[in-house]
Design a protein around this motif. Structure first.
Motif, PDB file in Angstrom:
ATOM      1  N   LEU A 119      -2.626  -5.122  -5.375  1.00  0.00           N
ATOM      2  CA  LEU A 119      -3.307  -5.221  -4.061  1.00  0.00           C
ATOM      3  C   LEU A 119      -1.788  -5.184  -3.327  1.00  0.00           C
ATOM      4  CD1 LEU A 119      -4.878  -6.253  -2.126  1.00  0.00           C
ATOM      5  CD2 LEU A 119      -4.964  -8.860  -2.412  1.00  0.00           C
ATOM      6  N   ILE A 120      -0.850  -5.698  -3.469  1.00  0.00           N
ATOM      7  CA  ILE A 120       0.448  -5.353  -2.545  1.00  0.00           C
ATOM      8  C   ILE A 120       1.265  -3.980  -1.923  1.00  0.00           C
ATOM      9  CG2 ILE A 120       3.381  -5.839  -2.089  1.00  0.00           C
ATOM     10  CD1 ILE A 120       2.158  -9.386  -3.512  1.00  0.00           C
ATOM     11  N   ALA A 121       0.603  -3.014  -3.155  1.00  0.00           N
ATOM     12  CA  ALA A 121       1.187  -1.774  -2.999  1.00  0.00           C
ATOM     13  C   ALA A 121      -0.138  -1.294  -2.233  1.00  0.00           C
ATOM     14  CB  ALA A 121       1.227  -0.691  -4.345  1.00  0.00           C
ATOM     15  N   THR A 122      -0.897  -1.838  -2.557  1.00  0.00           N
ATOM     16  CA  THR A 122      -2.643  -0.725  -1.151  1.00  0.00           C
ATOM     17  C   THR A 122      -1.818  -1.461   0.092  1.00  0.00           C
ATOM     18  OG1 THR A 122      -3.515  -0.898  -3.386  1.00  0.00           O
ATOM     19  CG2 THR A 122      -4.760  -0.872  -0.983  1.00  0.00           C
ATOM     20  N   LEU A 123      -1.658  -2.877   0.265  1.00  0.00           N
ATOM     21  CA  LEU A 123      -1.034  -3.648   1.745  1.00  0.00           C
ATOM     22  C   LEU A 123      -0.322  -2.635   2.944  1.00  0.00           C
ATOM     23  CD1 LEU A 123      -2.035  -6.883   1.081  1.00  0.00           C
ATOM     24  CD2 LEU A 123      -3.655  -5.657   2.164  1.00  0.00           C
ATOM     25  N   ILE A 124       0.209  -2.299   1.780  1.00  0.00           N
ATOM     26  CA  ILE A 124       1.983  -1.767   2.356  1.00  0.00           C
ATOM     27  C   ILE A 124       1.959  -0.285   2.659  1.00  0.00           C
ATOM     28  CG2 ILE A 124       4.325  -0.785   1.108  1.00  0.00           C
ATOM     29  CD1 ILE A 124       4.894  -3.370   0.467  1.00  0.00           C
ATOM     30  N   CYS A 125       1.196   0.661   1.778  1.00  0.00           N
ATOM     31  CA  CYS A 125       1.261   1.969   2.190  1.00  0.00           C
ATOM     32  C   CYS A 125      -0.768   2.189   3.167  1.00  0.00           C
ATOM     33  CB  CYS A 125       1.187   3.182   0.276  1.00  0.00           C
ATOM     34  SG  CYS A 125      -0.214   3.329  -0.208  1.00  0.00           S
ATOM     35  N   TYR A 126      -1.256   1.287   3.032  1.00  0.00           N
ATOM     36  CA  TYR A 126      -2.702   2.104   3.871  1.00  0.00           C
ATOM     37  C   TYR A 126      -2.418   1.765   5.019  1.00  0.00           C
ATOM     38  CZ  TYR A 126      -4.937  -1.938   6.835  1.00  0.00           C
ATOM     39  OH  TYR A 126      -5.205  -2.250   7.541  1.00  0.00           O
ATOM     40  N   PHE A 127      -1.750   1.553   5.932  1.00  0.00           N
ATOM     41  CA  PHE A 127      -1.404   1.481   7.469  1.00  0.00           C
ATOM     42  C   PHE A 127      -0.788   2.925   8.101  1.00  0.00           C
ATOM     43  CE2 PHE A 127      -0.324   0.480  11.895  1.00  0.00           C
ATOM     44  CZ  PHE A 127      -1.017  -0.236  11.848  1.00  0.00           C
ATOM     45  N   ALA A 179       2.679   7.890  -0.844  1.00  0.00           N
ATOM     46  CA  ALA A 179       2.876   7.473  -2.447  1.00  0.00           C
ATOM     47  C   ALA A 179       3.881   7.321  -2.148  1.00  0.00           C
ATOM     48  CB  ALA A 179       3.399   9.002  -2.615  1.00  0.00           C
ATOM     49  N   THR A 180       4.994   7.487  -1.614  1.00  0.00           N
ATOM     50  CA  THR A 180       6.457   6.665  -1.695  1.00  0.00           C
ATOM     51  C   THR A 180       6.123   5.480  -1.353  1.00  0.00           C
ATOM     52  OG1 THR A 180       7.431   7.386   0.704  1.00  0.00           O
ATOM     53  CG2 THR A 180       7.530   8.743  -1.653  1.00  0.00           C
ATOM     54  N   LEU A 181       5.584   4.109  -0.624  1.00  0.00           N
ATOM     55  CA  LEU A 181       5.186   3.425   0.112  1.00  0.00           C
ATOM     56  C   LEU A 181       4.254   2.657  -1.019  1.00  0.00           C
ATOM     57  CD1 LEU A 181       4.431   3.703   4.000  1.00  0.00           C
ATOM     58  CD2 LEU A 181       6.698   3.256   3.056  1.00  0.00           C
ATOM     59  N   ALA A 182       3.815   3.253  -1.634  1.00  0.00           N
ATOM     60  CA  ALA A 182       2.939   2.587  -2.776  1.00  0.00           C
ATOM     61  C   ALA A 182       4.208   2.529  -3.731  1.00  0.00           C
ATOM     62  CB  ALA A 182       2.495   3.312  -3.281  1.00  0.00           C
ATOM     63  N   MET A 183       4.973   2.865  -4.621  1.00  0.00           N
ATOM     64  CA  MET A 183       5.663   2.511  -5.789  1.00  0.00           C
ATOM     65  C   MET A 183       6.844   1.241  -4.635  1.00  0.00           C
ATOM     66  SD  MET A 183       7.311   3.713  -7.750  1.00  0.00           S
ATOM     67  CE  MET A 183       8.310   4.384  -9.417  1.00  0.00           C
ATOM     68  N   VAL A 184       7.089   1.388  -3.039  1.00  0.00           N
ATOM     69  CA  VAL A 184       7.376   0.657  -2.776  1.00  0.00           C
ATOM     70  C   VAL A 184       7.514  -1.053  -2.666  1.00  0.00           C
ATOM     71  CG1 VAL A 184       8.410  -0.403  -0.541  1.00  0.00           C
ATOM     72  CG2 VAL A 184       9.257   2.033  -1.337  1.00  0.00           C
ATOM     73  N   GLY A 185       5.999  -1.081  -2.269  1.00  0.00           N
ATOM     74  CA  GLY A 185       4.818  -1.835  -2.442  1.00  0.00           C
ATOM     75  C   GLY A 185       4.604  -2.717  -3.953  1.00  0.00           C
ATOM     76  N   THR A 186       5.051  -1.940  -4.779  1.00  0.00           N
ATOM     77  CA  THR A 186       4.597  -2.191  -6.180  1.00  0.00           C
ATOM     78  C   THR A 186       5.974  -3.163  -6.742  1.00  0.00           C
ATOM     79  OG1 THR A 186       3.064  -0.564  -6.868  1.00  0.00           O
ATOM     80  CG2 THR A 186       3.659  -1.851  -8.680  1.00  0.00           C
ATOM     81  N   ILE A 187       7.381  -2.128  -6.463  1.00  0.00           N
ATOM     82  CA  ILE A 187       8.609  -2.495  -6.268  1.00  0.00           C
ATOM     83  C   ILE A 187       8.950  -4.365  -5.514  1.00  0.00           C
ATOM     84  CG2 ILE A 187      11.120  -1.843  -6.968  1.00  0.00           C
ATOM     85  CD1 ILE A 187      10.336   0.465  -6.856  1.00  0.00           C
TER      86      ILE A 187
END
Length: 245
Positions: A119-127, A179-187
């Protein structure tokens, strides 16, 4: 090629750190010597590669969810009706809250497992994806749409397809970049509360003041991110080639 470029940049980064160490006369306790970092990278690679792969798989799932969410919200918010404006306002206002303010609620209700990280990975990279989809879905392709309208074949689905095809290169670029933002969100999620993944490894290393482990983690994060980015860009080129042909 991208992997080699990243490795070269990372080596330059390490040499700069070592240069700062000697210029500022820091001890080995604060900044470990280069050979210690290299030894950890090469001999304890499982301690970093496996958590990085775990993080990557979660990031891929979050990225795919973000693409789907952004496409749905962009489709619903593309018009000028009250409903579309409400959807747009809600989506924009959600982005105004920093993830560190939302994350505690996520962990309270969903725990510190896979669902929270997704969920957090999704929220960070979806905008960024939402802004891209909203712009594409809202911008008419006048000549083409006029033809389909005159022939009575222009419905909402056809309209979206026309606009996507017209802006395909832009869409592929934004999807790949997110795609890189999804990695950032997960971390970020793993660093805040999770018990698995490379973010958790970094958190432990921080508590132990183990800079060598943190730098090793950064290397494997970069490698995994580069591989995923290369894959997304390759799929984008393949899609573009097939659609153009």
């Amino acid at each position: 090629m991208r992997l080699l470029q990243f490795i070269l940049i990372f080596l330059i980064f390490l040499f700069l750190i070592e240069a700062v160490k000697y210029l500022a006369d820091f001890s080995d306790y604060i900044i470990p010597p280069f050979n210690e970092i290299a030894t950890m990278i090469l001999t304890k690679w499982r301690d970093f590669l496996l958590p990085s792969m775990n993080t990557l798989f979660v990031a891929i799932g979050g990225h795919l969810l973000a693409i789907g969410l952004a496409a749905i919200v962009g489709f619903l918010a593309r018009g000028t009706s009250i409903f579309s404006n409400m959807i747009k306002t809600a989506a924009f206002n959600l982005q105004a809250y920093p993830i560190v303010a939302i994350a505690p609620l996520v962990f309270i209700f969903l725990g510190d497992g896979l669902t929270s990280r997704l969920l957090i990975a999704t929220l960070i990279c979806y905008f960024p994806l939402l802004l891209n989809f909203l712009g594409i879905f809202s911008e008419p392709v006048v000549e083409v749409e006029h033809f389909f309208k005159q022939t009575g074949r222009l419905d909402s689905g056809t309209e979206i397809i026309i606009r996507i095809f017209e802006n395909l290169d832009k869409m592929i670029t934004v999807v790949a970049g997110s795609a890189t933002l999804a990695m950032v969100g997960t971390i970020v999620a793993e660093f805040l509360a999770a018990t698995t993944g490379i973010g958790y490894v970094i958190r432990k290393a921080l508590y132990q003041n183990n800079l060598a482990a943190i730098l090793s983690s950064l290397l494997y994060i970069g490698l995994c991110s580069s591989l995923y980015l290369m894959t997304v860009e390759g799929l984008g080129r393949l899609l573009r080639k097939r659609l153009i042909l």
